[in-house]
Scaffold this active site. Structure first.
Site, PDB file in Angstrom:
ATOM      1  N   LYS A  15      17.934   6.210  -1.105  1.00 50.78           N
ATOM      2  CA  LYS A  15      16.949   5.457  -1.645  1.00 50.78           C
ATOM      3  C   LYS A  15      16.397   5.724  -3.037  1.00 50.78           C
ATOM      4  CE  LYS A  15      14.084   3.383   1.120  1.00 50.78           C
ATOM      5  NZ  LYS A  15      14.279   2.043   1.820  1.00 50.78           N
ATOM      6  N   THR A  60      18.017   5.355   4.871  1.00 49.41           N
ATOM      7  CA  THR A  60      17.427   5.396   3.415  1.00 49.41           C
ATOM      8  C   THR A  60      15.986   5.712   3.449  1.00 49.41           C
ATOM      9  OG1 THR A  60      17.059   3.158   2.976  1.00 49.41           O
ATOM     10  CG2 THR A  60      19.196   4.171   2.309  1.00 49.41           C
ATOM     11  N   ARG A 178     -10.431   8.650  -4.456  1.00 44.32           N
ATOM     12  CA  ARG A 178      -8.986   8.168  -4.765  1.00 44.32           C
ATOM     13  C   ARG A 178      -8.670   8.419  -6.206  1.00 44.32           C
ATOM     14  NH1 ARG A 178     -10.198   1.717  -6.394  1.00 44.32           N
ATOM     15  NH2 ARG A 178     -11.467   2.074  -8.168  1.00 44.32           N
ATOM     16  N   GLN A 227     -14.027  -1.729 -13.063  1.00 44.49           N
ATOM     17  CA  GLN A 227     -14.829  -2.673 -13.773  1.00 44.49           C
ATOM     18  C   GLN A 227     -15.714  -1.923 -14.413  1.00 44.49           C
ATOM     19  OE1 GLN A 227     -13.528  -3.190 -10.797  1.00 44.49           O
ATOM     20  NE2 GLN A 227     -13.525  -5.536 -10.373  1.00 44.49           N
ATOM     21  N   HIS A 255      -2.335   1.282  -8.503  1.00 43.23           N
ATOM     22  CA  HIS A 255      -2.615   1.989  -7.311  1.00 43.23           C
ATOM     23  C   HIS A 255      -1.720   3.342  -6.988  1.00 43.23           C
ATOM     24  CE1 HIS A 255      -5.238  -1.576  -6.718  1.00 43.23           C
ATOM     25  NE2 HIS A 255      -3.850  -2.622  -6.840  1.00 43.23           N
TER      26      HIS A 255
HETATM   27  O1  LIG Z   1     -11.786  -0.596  -9.036  1.00 48.54           O
HETATM   28  C1  LIG Z   1     -11.515  -1.364  -8.172  1.00 48.54           C
HETATM   29  N1  LIG Z   1     -11.920  -2.532  -8.373  1.00 48.54           N
HETATM   30  C2  LIG Z   1     -11.769  -3.566  -7.767  1.00 48.54           C
HETATM   31  O2  LIG Z   1     -12.079  -4.894  -7.885  1.00 48.54           O
HETATM   32  C3  LIG Z   1     -10.657  -3.341  -6.401  1.00 48.54           C
HETATM   33  N2  LIG Z   1     -10.015  -4.274  -5.597  1.00 48.54           N
HETATM   34  C4  LIG Z   1      -9.465  -3.279  -4.812  1.00 48.54           C
HETATM   35  O3  LIG Z   1      -8.732  -4.035  -3.713  1.00 48.54           O
HETATM   36  N3  LIG Z   1      -9.588  -2.091  -5.224  1.00 48.54           N
HETATM   37  C5  LIG Z   1     -10.290  -2.261  -6.309  1.00 48.54           C
HETATM   38  N4  LIG Z   1     -10.911  -0.999  -7.203  1.00 48.54           N
END
Ligand SMILES: O=c1[nH]c(=O)c2[nH]c(=O)[nH]c2[nH]1
Length: 306
Positions: A15, A60, A178, A227, A255
């Protein structure tokens, strides 16, 4: 076998480019290890190539899972020791595996420095950032829009995301802890519109100060959404710098998915992550001053939201 028969030569498989982020979080001062790992096995895999007999093919997918599980079970003291531990597992665990190749690229992160010194859990990636500027003139008017891109930052805690609407297509779990990571692209427009006034600005100093304000805010704001963080970053720049009229920010939400290690009998208390590269959330906003006229000429040809 007769001379001239077609035979299988050297081969290896595995992998490639497992994106692995491990956070050591025994103390509030987190440590980040960010690796791209490629694992490949060598040995007797002839039957698979010639007859599709998979009885010796360590999948893998299994190799990838082992990478993530070992990050939890053994930690990553150094990439070298981590890879040797992996290699020994495969060579000793499967008698037809005679060797292999394990590669890791290590992505370096520095701690973000704020007014309080080095931050405990906020990091900036070393060495990818570019400083940018676009100057445009039209008759007597001059506009300077400057910025930065490729400024990748990550905080290993201090970020939540919850309270969003749920419909039949919503699977995302709410989280109160997170990893938040983004690669900041910022463009800001300097307020003066004549070359004489603009030439009086300390562009190097301003660039450094804007960068510091963006990074400090990213580190210090407890984030409820990217945001919110993005707006706070832009607001701080405008609050601290009257010579800047407006700022545009474009932030991919890079992510980091917590790897489910339960199938391997392991827990994963926020330590081992799969760093996905796409798709990514893309959060973009202009932060400006109330009542200030728009200046589209300054932004023409600036790839602010590209
Ligand atoms: O900070 C975030 N804003 C989003 O608009 C969003 N949408 C999502 O799926 N994760 C997140 N995280």
């Amino acid at each position: 076998m007769a001379d001239g028969d077609i035979v299988l030569g050297a081969n290896q498989y595995g992998k490639a480019e497992c994106r692995l982020v491990r956070i050591d979080r025994e103390t509030p001062v987190h440590r980040i290890t960010d690796l791209t790992v490629t694992a490949q096995l060598r040995g007797d895999f002839t039957a698979c190539h010639t007859d599709g007999d998979n009885s010796r093919v360590v999948a893998t997918d299994t190799q990838k899972n082992t990478v993530y599980a070992f990050a939890r079970e053994h930690g990553i003291a150094t990439p070298e020791t981590f890879l040797m531990t992996l290699g020994r597992h495969f060579v000793e665990g499967f008698e037809w595996v005679t060797g292999g190749r394990w590669e890791a690229q290590s992505h370096a992160w520095d701690r973000i420095v704020t007014g309080d010194g080095e931050h405990d859990h906020s990091f900036v990636r070393r060495g990818e950032e570019v400083r940018t500027t676009v100057v445009q003139k039209d008759g007597d008017a001059t506009w300077v829009v400057s910025g930065l891109s490729g400024c990748t930052v990550l905080k290993s805690t201090g970020s939540e995301f919850s309270g969003f609407p749920r419909d039949r297509y919503t699977t995302l779990a709410e989280t109160d802890d997170r990893i938040m990571a983004t690669s900041v692209t910022a463009w800001w427009r300097y307020a003066p519109e004549t070359q004489a006034e603009l030439e009086g600005l300390d562009f190097d100093g301003l660039h450094a100060a804007v960068r510091a304000a963006l990074l400090s805010t990213f580190a210090e704001v407890h984030s409820l959404a990217l945001q919110q963080t993005l707006f706070a970053m832009g607001r701080r720049v405008l609050e601290e710098h009257p010579e800047i009229a407006e700022i545009r920010l474009s932030c991919p939400n890079k992510h980091h998915f917590l790897v489910d290690l339960a199938p391997f009998g392991l827990d994963n208390p926020g330590e081992v992550f799969f760093a996905a590269d796409r798709p990514y959330g893309l959060i973009q906003a202009t932060i400006t001053r109330e009542g200030q006229p728009e200046v589209p000429q300054a932004w023409a040809t600036v790839p602010a939201f590209a």
